[in-house]
Design a protein around this motif. Structure first.
Motif, PDB file in Angstrom:
ATOM      1  N   GLY A 307       0.843  -1.195   0.000  1.00 18.35           N
ATOM      2  CA  GLY A 307       0.000   0.000   0.000  1.00 18.35           C
ATOM      3  C   GLY A 307       0.878   1.244   0.000  1.00 18.35           C
ATOM      4  O   GLY A 307       1.706   1.420   0.895  1.00 18.35           O
ATOM      5  N   ALA A 308       0.694   2.091  -1.040  1.00 22.57           N
ATOM      6  CA  ALA A 308       1.505   3.328  -1.118  1.00 22.57           C
ATOM      7  C   ALA A 308       0.626   4.539  -0.832  1.00 22.57           C
ATOM      8  O   ALA A 308       0.781   5.591  -1.429  1.00 22.57           O
ATOM      9  CB  ALA A 308       2.168   3.442  -2.492  1.00 22.57           C
ATOM     10  N   GLY A 309      -0.317   4.365   0.105  1.00 26.57           N
ATOM     11  CA  GLY A 309      -1.208   5.478   0.467  1.00 26.57           C
ATOM     12  C   GLY A 309      -0.563   6.363   1.521  1.00 26.57           C
ATOM     13  O   GLY A 309       0.661   6.419   1.648  1.00 26.57           O
ATOM     14  N   THR A 310      -1.423   7.033   2.294  1.00 24.81           N
ATOM     15  CA  THR A 310      -0.941   7.957   3.321  1.00 24.81           C
ATOM     16  C   THR A 310       0.092   7.295   4.218  1.00 24.81           C
ATOM     17  O   THR A 310       1.171   7.830   4.457  1.00 24.81           O
ATOM     18  CB  THR A 310      -2.134   8.405   4.198  1.00 24.81           C
ATOM     19  N   MET A 311      -0.242   6.122   4.730  1.00 21.11           N
ATOM     20  CA  MET A 311       0.650   5.490   5.703  1.00 21.11           C
ATOM     21  C   MET A 311       1.808   4.759   5.032  1.00 21.11           C
ATOM     22  O   MET A 311       2.953   4.888   5.435  1.00 21.11           O
ATOM     23  CB  MET A 311      -0.141   4.519   6.598  1.00 21.11           C
ATOM     24  N   GLU A 334      -1.346   3.378 -11.503  1.00 17.92           N
ATOM     25  CA  GLU A 334      -1.689   4.775 -11.229  1.00 17.92           C
ATOM     26  C   GLU A 334      -1.466   5.112  -9.752  1.00 17.92           C
ATOM     27  O   GLU A 334      -0.850   6.116  -9.412  1.00 17.92           O
ATOM     28  CB  GLU A 334      -3.147   4.970 -11.613  1.00 17.92           C
ATOM     29  N   ARG A 335      -1.963   4.249  -8.875  1.00 15.42           N
ATOM     30  CA  ARG A 335      -1.808   4.493  -7.433  1.00 15.42           C
ATOM     31  C   ARG A 335      -0.339   4.399  -7.010  1.00 15.42           C
ATOM     32  O   ARG A 335       0.109   5.137  -6.137  1.00 15.42           O
ATOM     33  CB  ARG A 335      -2.638   3.480  -6.642  1.00 15.42           C
ATOM     34  N   LEU A 336       0.369   3.471  -7.666  1.00 14.24           N
ATOM     35  CA  LEU A 336       1.790   3.337  -7.349  1.00 14.24           C
ATOM     36  C   LEU A 336       2.534   4.622  -7.725  1.00 14.24           C
ATOM     37  O   LEU A 336       3.291   5.174  -6.920  1.00 14.24           O
ATOM     38  CB  LEU A 336       2.378   2.139  -8.101  1.00 14.24           C
ATOM     39  N   ALA A 386      -0.062  -2.021   4.752  1.00 15.61           N
ATOM     40  CA  ALA A 386      -0.730  -0.735   5.045  1.00 15.61           C
ATOM     41  C   ALA A 386      -1.800  -0.465   3.991  1.00 15.61           C
ATOM     42  O   ALA A 386      -1.846   0.604   3.388  1.00 15.61           O
ATOM     43  CB  ALA A 386       0.293   0.393   5.100  1.00 15.61           C
ATOM     44  N   VAL A 387      -2.663  -1.482   3.766  1.00 12.41           N
ATOM     45  CA  VAL A 387      -3.765  -1.294   2.805  1.00 12.41           C
ATOM     46  C   VAL A 387      -4.977  -0.758   3.557  1.00 12.41           C
ATOM     47  O   VAL A 387      -4.913  -0.495   4.755  1.00 12.41           O
ATOM     48  CB  VAL A 387      -4.107  -2.618   2.070  1.00 12.41           C
ATOM     49  N   PHE A 388      -6.123  -0.616   2.856  1.00  7.79           N
ATOM     50  CA  PHE A 388      -7.323  -0.075   3.501  1.00  7.79           C
ATOM     51  C   PHE A 388      -7.640  -0.852   4.780  1.00  7.79           C
ATOM     52  O   PHE A 388      -7.343  -2.037   4.893  1.00  7.79           O
ATOM     53  CB  PHE A 388      -8.541  -0.178   2.568  1.00  7.79           C
ATOM     54  N   THR A 415      -2.526  -1.914  10.919  1.00  9.32           N
ATOM     55  CA  THR A 415      -3.928  -1.642  11.256  1.00  9.32           C
ATOM     56  C   THR A 415      -4.048  -0.724  12.470  1.00  9.32           C
ATOM     57  O   THR A 415      -3.258  -0.821  13.400  1.00  9.32           O
ATOM     58  CB  THR A 415      -4.699  -2.954  11.522  1.00  9.32           C
ATOM     59  N   SER A 416      -5.059   0.163  12.436  1.00  4.43           N
ATOM     60  CA  SER A 416      -5.226   1.034  13.594  1.00  4.43           C
ATOM     61  C   SER A 416      -6.291   0.519  14.543  1.00  4.43           C
ATOM     62  O   SER A 416      -6.424   1.041  15.646  1.00  4.43           O
ATOM     63  CB  SER A 416      -5.533   2.469  13.163  1.00  4.43           C
ATOM     64  N   ALA A 417      -7.052  -0.476  14.109  1.00  3.00           N
ATOM     65  CA  ALA A 417      -8.133  -0.925  15.002  1.00  3.00           C
ATOM     66  C   ALA A 417      -8.442  -2.423  14.906  1.00  3.00           C
ATOM     67  O   ALA A 417      -9.096  -2.966  15.792  1.00  3.00           O
ATOM     68  CB  ALA A 417      -9.403  -0.143  14.713  1.00  3.00           C
ATOM     69  N   LEU A 436       2.448  -3.229  13.756  1.00  2.54           N
ATOM     70  CA  LEU A 436       3.342  -2.066  13.878  1.00  2.54           C
ATOM     71  C   LEU A 436       2.486  -0.856  13.545  1.00  2.54           C
ATOM     72  O   LEU A 436       2.244  -0.544  12.377  1.00  2.54           O
ATOM     73  CB  LEU A 436       4.544  -2.182  12.926  1.00  2.54           C
ATOM     74  N   HIS A 437       1.978  -0.217  14.585  1.00  2.00           N
ATOM     75  CA  HIS A 437       1.020   0.879  14.400  1.00  2.00           C
ATOM     76  C   HIS A 437       1.758   2.212  14.373  1.00  2.00           C
ATOM     77  O   HIS A 437       2.099   2.757  15.415  1.00  2.00           O
ATOM     78  CB  HIS A 437      -0.027   0.838  15.521  1.00  2.00           C
ATOM     79  N   PHE A 438       2.001   2.679  13.140  1.00  2.00           N
ATOM     80  CA  PHE A 438       2.644   3.984  12.957  1.00  2.00           C
ATOM     81  C   PHE A 438       1.571   5.068  13.081  1.00  2.00           C
ATOM     82  O   PHE A 438       0.388   4.806  12.918  1.00  2.00           O
ATOM     83  CB  PHE A 438       3.292   4.083  11.562  1.00  2.00           C
TER      84      PHE A 438
HETATM   85  P1  NAI Z   1      -4.891   4.948   2.174  1.00  2.00           P
HETATM   86  O1  NAI Z   1      -6.243   4.757   1.637  1.00  2.00           O
HETATM   87  O2  NAI Z   1      -4.254   6.274   2.092  1.00  2.00           O
HETATM   88  O3  NAI Z   1      -3.899   3.905   1.520  1.00  2.00           O
HETATM   89  C1  NAI Z   1      -4.163   2.552   1.342  1.00  2.00           C
HETATM   90  C2  NAI Z   1      -3.474   2.116   0.064  1.00  2.00           C
HETATM   91  O4  NAI Z   1      -3.517   0.700  -0.013  1.00  2.00           O
HETATM   92  C3  NAI Z   1      -4.145   2.645  -1.195  1.00  2.00           C
HETATM   93  O5  NAI Z   1      -3.194   3.377  -1.954  1.00  2.00           O
HETATM   94  C4  NAI Z   1      -4.593   1.406  -1.905  1.00  2.00           C
HETATM   95  O6  NAI Z   1      -4.517   1.503  -3.314  1.00  2.00           O
HETATM   96  C5  NAI Z   1      -3.649   0.369  -1.375  1.00  2.00           C
HETATM   97  N1  NAI Z   1      -4.162  -0.987  -1.520  1.00  2.00           N
HETATM   98  C6  NAI Z   1      -5.409  -1.427  -1.273  1.00  2.00           C
HETATM   99  N2  NAI Z   1      -5.490  -2.745  -1.531  1.00  2.00           N
HETATM  100  C7  NAI Z   1      -4.278  -3.141  -1.944  1.00  2.00           C
HETATM  101  C8  NAI Z   1      -3.727  -4.365  -2.378  1.00  2.00           C
HETATM  102  N3  NAI Z   1      -4.459  -5.457  -2.408  1.00  2.00           N
HETATM  103  N4  NAI Z   1      -2.431  -4.394  -2.725  1.00  2.00           N
HETATM  104  C9  NAI Z   1      -1.678  -3.301  -2.696  1.00  2.00           C
HETATM  105  N5  NAI Z   1      -2.148  -2.099  -2.314  1.00  2.00           N
HETATM  106  C10 NAI Z   1      -3.423  -2.018  -1.940  1.00  2.00           C
HETATM  107  O7  NAI Z   1      -4.977   4.438   3.685  1.00  2.00           O
HETATM  108  P2  NAI Z   1      -4.011   4.807   4.884  1.00  2.00           P
HETATM  109  O8  NAI Z   1      -4.545   5.977   5.589  1.00  2.00           O
HETATM  110  O9  NAI Z   1      -2.623   4.798   4.408  1.00  2.00           O
HETATM  111  O10 NAI Z   1      -4.244   3.564   5.870  1.00  2.00           O
HETATM  112  C11 NAI Z   1      -3.612   2.328   5.651  1.00  2.00           C
HETATM  113  C12 NAI Z   1      -3.683   1.508   6.920  1.00  2.00           C
HETATM  114  O11 NAI Z   1      -3.039   2.223   7.959  1.00  2.00           O
HETATM  115  C13 NAI Z   1      -5.087   1.242   7.435  1.00  2.00           C
HETATM  116  O12 NAI Z   1      -5.111  -0.029   8.012  1.00  2.00           O
HETATM  117  C14 NAI Z   1      -5.312   2.322   8.468  1.00  2.00           C
HETATM  118  O13 NAI Z   1      -6.243   1.968   9.444  1.00  2.00           O
HETATM  119  C15 NAI Z   1      -3.912   2.384   9.078  1.00  2.00           C
HETATM  120  N6  NAI Z   1      -3.586   3.639   9.736  1.00  2.00           N
HETATM  121  C16 NAI Z   1      -3.940   4.843   9.204  1.00  2.00           C
HETATM  122  C17 NAI Z   1      -3.606   6.027   9.844  1.00  2.00           C
HETATM  123  C18 NAI Z   1      -3.962   7.350   9.249  1.00  2.00           C
HETATM  124  O14 NAI Z   1      -3.891   8.364   9.975  1.00  2.00           O
HETATM  125  N7  NAI Z   1      -4.305   7.422   7.978  1.00  2.00           N
HETATM  126  C19 NAI Z   1      -2.869   6.013  11.129  1.00  2.00           C
HETATM  127  C20 NAI Z   1      -2.464   4.694  11.560  1.00  2.00           C
HETATM  128  C21 NAI Z   1      -2.837   3.564  10.892  1.00  2.00           C
END
Ligand code: NAI
Ligand code: 3HC
Length: 691
Positions: A307-311, A334-336, A386-388, A415-417, A436-438
């Motif tokens: 997962g290359a999202g926020t976290m 695209e997401r990458l 760090a996926v959804f 995971t946060s929860a 590992l809860h960042f």
């Molecule tokens: P996000 O929505 O920004 O990023 C998640 C990424 O995972 C997306 O880019 C998505 O395309 C990717 N993804 C989904 N399914 C995938 C798969 N099968 N293979 C590869 N990539 C995949 O979400 P965010 O905020 O980064 O959260 C990720 C995790 O971190 C969640 O479990 C969340 O609860 C946890 N978390 C989030 C915090 C926050 O403040 N945003 C703080 C601490 C933990």
């Protein structure tokens, strides 16, 4: 070697005396060390064979400061002032030979020596401010006389450890030794000083570096302004500034009086007590009672992040920052691309602020590789998912990882929860799975909650602690429970803050109370920052909650220019009468009578339930010790260090008082306030929860 006492030796060879301290772990200035120094220096002054003295330390470091454990205890043996007078007034040149760190009282000792030599890896600093203190043994008066007011201000208010090379440039050390031959080089330096009949330099007599700044009020006013935001609420930075101001504008002896008076105020005050508690808590949090220090560690030389999202992006940066290659997996190109571009932008922003170079940006980006298939995660030592936040998705990923990753890989979820035990059960190796809860932003926030599952092996926990340290995080081991430690306690504050709005407090009243307590921002400013529409859906919104109403009227938070507050074009917030009207109308419709609520009541309602939850967490064994909870809240949620964290603060308020309050609230407002049975036990049996 002739011993002066258990921690001090004195040896004289060819007219050079070597006074060696050996008081592990950090040669702190305990009563024994002070005694050794006092007797040792006295003997060298009385010995006609001695022409110069080298003061050196054994073990990992030069003197790292006063012995913090002695603060608040009855003074024993010679005082530090007596020792320093003896050194400074010695008739023979005394040379401090520095390795490791010369900190606080340690640097103050070095500053009374006539000369200083150090090895390149050594560092010097006056970190007292981090303990809510100021250098109380002449440091604030001598340092500016060597490095000038501006640099001294910076050092005493930041507590930074300055590398030897920089110390040499600014005259804080006189001579650089070779890394492996400090003693030899120090003796040579001492012999040269004797041979050349160099003067007995007394720093306190040097007015040269401060005279230009006498009467320069602007220097101090500007400096105060420059650190105001960072040091809001803390007393020690201001007191440190006042001391440097005195050093510049008053004669040495008068400056020393100012320093002593202000030091006494700080060392007997509550802020320093809290910050000293936090110092030890930060060290204690690394100790896991059932995991021996010799536990075998998995060396982490490569990392996978899913997962290359926020976290995921922020998490990856932590590893690239310390030279560990990272493979990031995304679900599509695209997401990458977007994720990698955000990482690059973040690095470029840091480079633009001058904190890293453009080459660093390139080097770090080169360590991060994007991939689209989980199959590439077959050789990494640590994989962090760090996926959804979706249990089915996380389970599927861990099932797949089980078949792909090499044996012994640490399999972590961010995971946060969600329940880490349930995720681990999807694999045939639950002992390798951990949370590992960042915290967001993951490349910035210091805290890491290490979520130890029922079956997680000791080696995986210990290895996770080690890697946390490597990437500069403060890690706390927590158990599997909803919200773990940090968010579970946050839930209490959030609930009460929301309820208070419907009892009569306005969002800014609540935010102000918490901001003035010392939090960086209150819950409603925080909601506006995050966006009120997280988890809200336009189609299904029924105008049933205040949030529904705010979102329905386009008040989505900072991004839409209004939320709980109104924002100007620079995102400065101000209270909005429209929100007050919305709240009043909402309360009327629900037939709620609003009342005046004091700041004190707001704080009690927001903070005491958090402390109660802390006790429940301890009772359930979800945190190892009370001080770990404080570390989580200071480093993850901005609880002010000078208030020591929720549990320490609770002890200051009085757990008995909090218990009585909870009982009263339980009767008036319901079961959410039911006191933890452990809190009752602590109060009834007068248990000290901090041992
Ligand atoms: P996000 O929505 O920004 O990023 C998640 C990424 O995972 C997306 O880019 C998505 O395309 C990717 N993804 C989904 N399914 C995938 C798969 N099968 N293979 C590869 N990539 C995949 O979400 P965010 O905020 O980064 O959260 C990720 C995790 O971190 C969640 O479990 C969340 O609860 C946890 N978390 C989030 C915090 C926050 O403040 N945003 C703080 C601490 C933990
Ligand atoms: N007094 C008492 N104990 C101390 C201490 C001190 N000044 N400094 C460190 N320790 C203890 C720690 O509690 C720890 O004990 P533990 O092993 O039982 O947990 C042990 O020494 C090792 O410390 P670290 O785990 O922090 O070791 P590191 O190698 O990571 O760091 C250090 C070493 C950089 C020296 C770090 O310990 C440090 O920053 N120490 C505090 C330095 C300081 O604040 N000095 C100023 C003191 S106040 C003062 O001098 C007032 C004067 O102006 C009058």
């Amino acid at each position: 070697m002739p011993a002066i006492n258990e921690v001090t030796n004195l040896e004289v060879n060819s007219n050079i005396a070597v006074l060696t301290l050996n008081s592990p772990p950090v040669n702190a200035l305990s009563a024994k060390v002070r005694e050794g120094l006092h007797v040792g220096v006295k003997q060298t002054t009385e010995d006609d064979n001695v022409k110069a003295v080298v003061l050196i330390c054994e073990g990992r470091t030069f003197i790292a400061g006063a012995d913090i454990t002695e603060f608040g205890q009855a003074p024993k043996g010679p005082s530090l002032f007596e020792v320093l007078d003896m050194i400074e007034n010695s008739s023979k040149p005394i040379i401090s030979a520095i390795h490791g760190t010369a900190l606080g009282g340690g640097l103050e000792v070095a500053l009374t020596c006539h000369y200083r030599i150090a090895i390149p890896s050594a560092k010097c600093g006056l970190p007292e401010v981090k303990l809510g203190l100021l250098p109380g043994a002449g440091g604030t008066q001598r340092l500016p006389r060597v490095v000038g007011a501006q640099k001294a201000l910076q050092m005493v208010t930041s507590g930074e450890h300055v590398p030897a090379k920089e110390c040499l440039e600014m005259g804080l050390i006189d001579e650089m030794a070779n890394e492996d031959s400090l003693l030899e080089d120090a003796i040579k330096f001492a012999s040269t000083i004797v041979k050349e009949n160099r003067p007995l330099v007394k720093v306190k007599e040097n007015e040269e570096n401060i005279k230009a700044d006498k009467g320069n009020h602007a220097l101090f006013a500007d400096f105060r302004k420059s650190i105001a935001r960072r040091t809001r609420g803390f007393l020690a930075p201001e007191y440190n500034i006042q001391c440097i101001e005195a050093a510049v504008n008053k004669p040495f002896e008068e400056g020393i009086k100012v320093e002593r008076e202000l030091f006494t105020k700080l060392v007997t005050g509550s802020q320093s007590a809290a910050q000293r508690y936090v110092f030890f808590a930060e060290r204690l949090v690394n100790k896991i009672p059932d995991i021996p220090s010799e536990t075998e560690l998995i060396e982490v030389n490569s990392v996978g992040v899913i997962g290359a999202g926020t976290m995921g992006g922020g998490i990856s940066m932590n590893f690239a920052n310390v030279g560990i290659p990272v493979t990031i997996i995304e679900q599509n190109q695209e997401r990458l691309d977007r994720g990698l571009a955000i990482i690059k932008k973040n690095y470029e922003n840091t480079a633009n602020k001058g904190r890293i170079s453009m080459e660093d940006v390139e080097t770090r980006m080169a360590l991060i590789t994007g991939e689209l298939s989980l199959d590439t995660l077959n050789s990494q030592d640590l994989i962090i998912e760090a996926v959804f936040e979706n249990m089915a998705l996380k389970k599927e990923i861990f099932r797949k990882l089980d078949g792909i990753s090499k044996a012994g890989t640490i399999l972590a979820s961010n995971t946060s929860a969600l329940n880490v035990n349930e995720i681990a059960a999807e694999t045939k190796r639950p002992e390798d799975v951990i949370g590992l809860h960042f915290f967001s932003p993951a490349n910035v926030m210091k805290l890491l909650e290490i979520v130890r599952g029922e079956k997680t092996s000791k080696s995986i926990v210990a290895s996770s602690m080690a890697i946390a340290k490597k990437i500069g995080k403060i890690a706390a081991v927590v158990g599997v429970c909803p919200g773990f430690v940090g968010n579970r306690i946050l839930g209490q504050r959030q609930r009460e803050a929301n309820k208070l709005i419907l009892e009569g407090a306005l969002p800014w009243d609540i935010d102000d109370a918490l901001f003035n307590f010392g939090f960086p921002m209150g819950p409603f400013a925080m909601s506006d920052l995050a966006g009120l529409d997280i988890g809200w859906n336009k189609e299904t919104s029924k105008g049933e909650t205040l949030r529904d109403i705010l979102c329905e009227s386009g008040r989505l938070g900072q991004k839409s220019g209004k939320g709980f507050y109104l924002y100007d074009e620079n995102r400065n917030k101000s209270p909005d009468p429209e929100v007050e009207a919305i709240i009043r109308k909402f309360a009327e419709a629900k037939q709620i009578r609003l009342r005046d609520i004091s700041k004190e009541e707001i704080l009690e309602r927001c903070l005491y339930p958090m402390i109660n939850e802390g006790f429940k967490i301890l009772e359930e064994g979800m945190a190892i010790r009370a001080s770990d909870i404080d570390i989580v809240w200071i480093n993850g949620y901005g609880w002010p260090a000078y208030e020591g964290g929720p549990m320490f603060y609770g002890s200051l308020v009085g757990f008995d008082k909090i218990l009585d309050w909870l009982k009263k609230m339980e009767q008036e407002l319901g079961s959410e306030f039911k006191p933890s049975s452990y809190l009752e036990k602590v109060v009834n049996e007068n248990i000290n929860i901090f041992v």
